[in-house]
Design an enzyme around this catalytic site. Sequence first.
Site, short mmCIF file in Angstrom:
data_model
loop_
_atom_site.label_atom_id
_atom_site.label_comp_id
_atom_site.label_asym_id
_atom_site.label_seq_id
_atom_site.Cartn_x
_atom_site.Cartn_y
_atom_site.Cartn_z
CE LYS A 129 -5.17 23.68 17.60
NZ LYS A 129 -3.80 22.85 16.98
CG HIS A 180 4.55 -6.51 -21.29
ND1 HIS A 180 4.11 -5.52 -20.50
CD2 HIS A 180 5.11 -6.22 -22.38
CE1 HIS A 180 4.89 -4.40 -21.15
NE2 HIS A 180 5.51 -4.82 -22.04
CG ASP A 201 1.20 -6.29 -17.64
OD1 ASP A 201 2.19 -6.02 -16.64
OD2 ASP A 201 1.59 -5.99 -18.84
CE LYS A 209 1.64 -6.02 30.48
NZ LYS A 209 1.76 -7.59 30.89
CD GLU A 256 0.70 -7.97 34.44
OE1 GLU A 256 0.41 -8.42 33.37
OE2 GLU A 256 2.07 -7.91 34.73
#
Length: 842
Positions: free
Chosen positions: A58, A362, A370, A545, A697
């Site tokens: 980088k 159970h 279960d 929008k 918009e």
Amino acid sequence: MNASSQVVSVEGHRITLTHLDKVLYPETGTTKADVLAYYAAIAEVLIGHAANRPATRKRWVHGVGTSEKPGPMFFQKNLEPSTPSWVKRREIQHKDHVNTYPLVNDLATLTWLGQMSALEIHVPQWQFGRTGTPRNPDRLVLDLDPGPGVGLIECAAVARLARAILQDMGLDPMPLTSGSKGIHLYAALDLSYSSDQVSAVAHELARALEADHRDLVVSEMKRSVRSGKVFVDWSQNNAAKTTITPYSLRGRSHPMVAAPRTWRELASADLQQLDYKQVLARVKRREDPLAQLTAGSFEHAAGVGSGRAGSGRAAAALVTPDRLTVYRGKRDASKTPEPVPVAPAGAFAGEKTGQSFVIQEHHARSLHWDFRLEHDGVLVSWALPRGVPVSPAQNRLAVHVEDHPLQYGSFEGNIPVGQYGAGDVSIWDRGDYELEKWRADEVIVTLHGEPDAGLGGTARFALIRTSAGHGARSGSGSKPADNWLIHRMKASAGASGGSRTNARPHGGPVADSAPAPPKSAYSPMLAAAGSEADLGDDDWAFEMKWDGMRALAYVSLAEHSVRLDTRNGNDVTASYPDLVPDLLAAVATKSETDTAVLDGEIVVVDKRGHPDFGLLQTRMKLTEAREVAAASKRAPVQFMLFDLLEVNGHALTALIYSARRDRLEATVIATGSTQLPPRFDGDFSGAFRASRQLGLEGVMAKRLDGRYTVGRRSHDWVKIKHVRHQEVVVGGWRPGRGNRSDTIGSLLLGLPTDTGLRYVGRVGTGFGERDLTDIRSRLTRLVQKTTPFNDIPIPDAQGAVWVHPTLVAEVEFAEWTATGRLRQPSWRGWRPDKISGDITID
């Protein structure tokens, strides 16, 4: 050469160093000369961790910039043609191309990289062998990355938790503060395992940490689930992934370093990241805390290493955790009759999975059932506190718990007192199942049980996750619970008794009869204002929008009814009856859908096809049938759908955006005034350009893995506008002059705060003649003697008529001034769909 440039000889290679006085870190004044000096001083230990590994770089050739304005970064894998011939290199064949990578095996190469402003050096967890063939990884790495609200101290706590598990696996982890935000953990391996195997082990380890510490740890990649937790990134063990090299600089505002640390340092409450000067001082005083990571790692590596001889200490072999790690951790095989297998779970070892199920009754501390489905070599399990639903009218809680071994499918017996889950266990029903859908947040199956057992034959169920949790792969009983909903569905078409059916295309839960409209209303999710810069590197979809009014549509086909609510929960159906038949038709096209809650925007388009908020205002608050009918001809409305919150009584808000959008497109068909505008996946430029061309918009950016946060503003939705708009409260007016002397000259605007109404300026343009008459009529009824503003300047207050601050309007403006005022505001109209408490600064 001048003072800014030098020709140096490094290990017999001539390198021209230029722009030595260039400042690469403006906030600290650190120059390229400082960077080169650091890499020269640190080379002995850095090269030991980078040698014989393909180096990705980088580069910040213009400097890293500042924290407010970062500089441009260049990500580089392939070597450029101008690379000196003496730089050692290796090729990697990718899918459609070959890249040539440098090997950071000597000081000369490290110096050359520094000259190119390659501040960060990233390498994988494997090395090339002598012939240039990639070897198996010689180290495992975990990247502990703090989410919003947590920091380095929490990362250190997770590091200690991970250390205990790694030590139990026979590994000796070593920590490193990353120089960015978190901590990396390294453990040496003995080359016995492939990258895929190591990555799978790291993934299971991360899931085990999450299962036992859900309040602190998350292992999912989704950024939306990381708030307040530490993300354990296991993925960097993938052969194609890289991690910052120990002792590498970081390209942040300060010259921090990925610095190896000791466990004693990690226990300090004052733990902080280190910069390059601190690291240099440490290296002079002590040996490399990661020395054991490179011990003996060069005997069989390619090319010339760093010259550091190995210590002879062998790297540890890998002891693999598996899908049953959490299950075993809760049980003592010498004290419970439950099966506690030592071998890894079947699917993790590569065995093919079956499709069995068992439901067990159970009698533990509290009676529950279960519900267990065989998947990926284990029984994925849910506890049902109120039992199995017996009809589609019942929806029951299902708490996702840890995976169980396949042998548990035949277990019946008594778990002794003092052991986890103590009590009697008996089989309520068992058999096999057909799978329709298996996702992290939804499972749909058809169970084929025993004819005389609890289900009485065949039954179809949907399990839908309702709270953030581990998903349907593994889990634990630790709190907070991973809550799901179990819903008994009507059988697929053609299914009866023991018959088998194919999955429906969309697989959504279907009730036998349409439920009533929702008893509790939703509040819409709200978007945060922002710009393209706020999107970062995450995955987004982009929608248009719309300049309209937000509304939720509650649709019930059984009652042939639609209710339209504003964001404040006001019923406005009477104002827009022309939307009702098209909404019913849009949903009715999908026969399996009986009720739905849809989110969208009501808009009116002008003759050019552009949304016109002014025209929409002529429809607002009309309820008298004759007026509504006339207005609907002048200004016909459209409903732009963009989200689906509920189907057949089942909330979908816990699903991620992409899943909800897929369900929306599978549930409705655009019909007449009900529209389903397209989305743009990952293409901001195209979406923004299309929005401008359509006269809209702006765009709504929606994070693909974001969930629907009911009634809250979230940065998972970001609104990016072409022109700035702001909702305001009207607190008064000033009389006009000249041809407006008998009416409104300007309106005084404010924003509500905890201490009163904050003045933000006045608007005197954008009004039509009809607007002025309407405004005067509305405000006259609200006149009061005192100012509602807490900070209005005396010049702006002169001659003002004050009003009770209850009416919300919207203005268009150029920008905010340094004093918090609207620059060049222009009137857009009233917002009767909003109240002052809704307003935030856009």
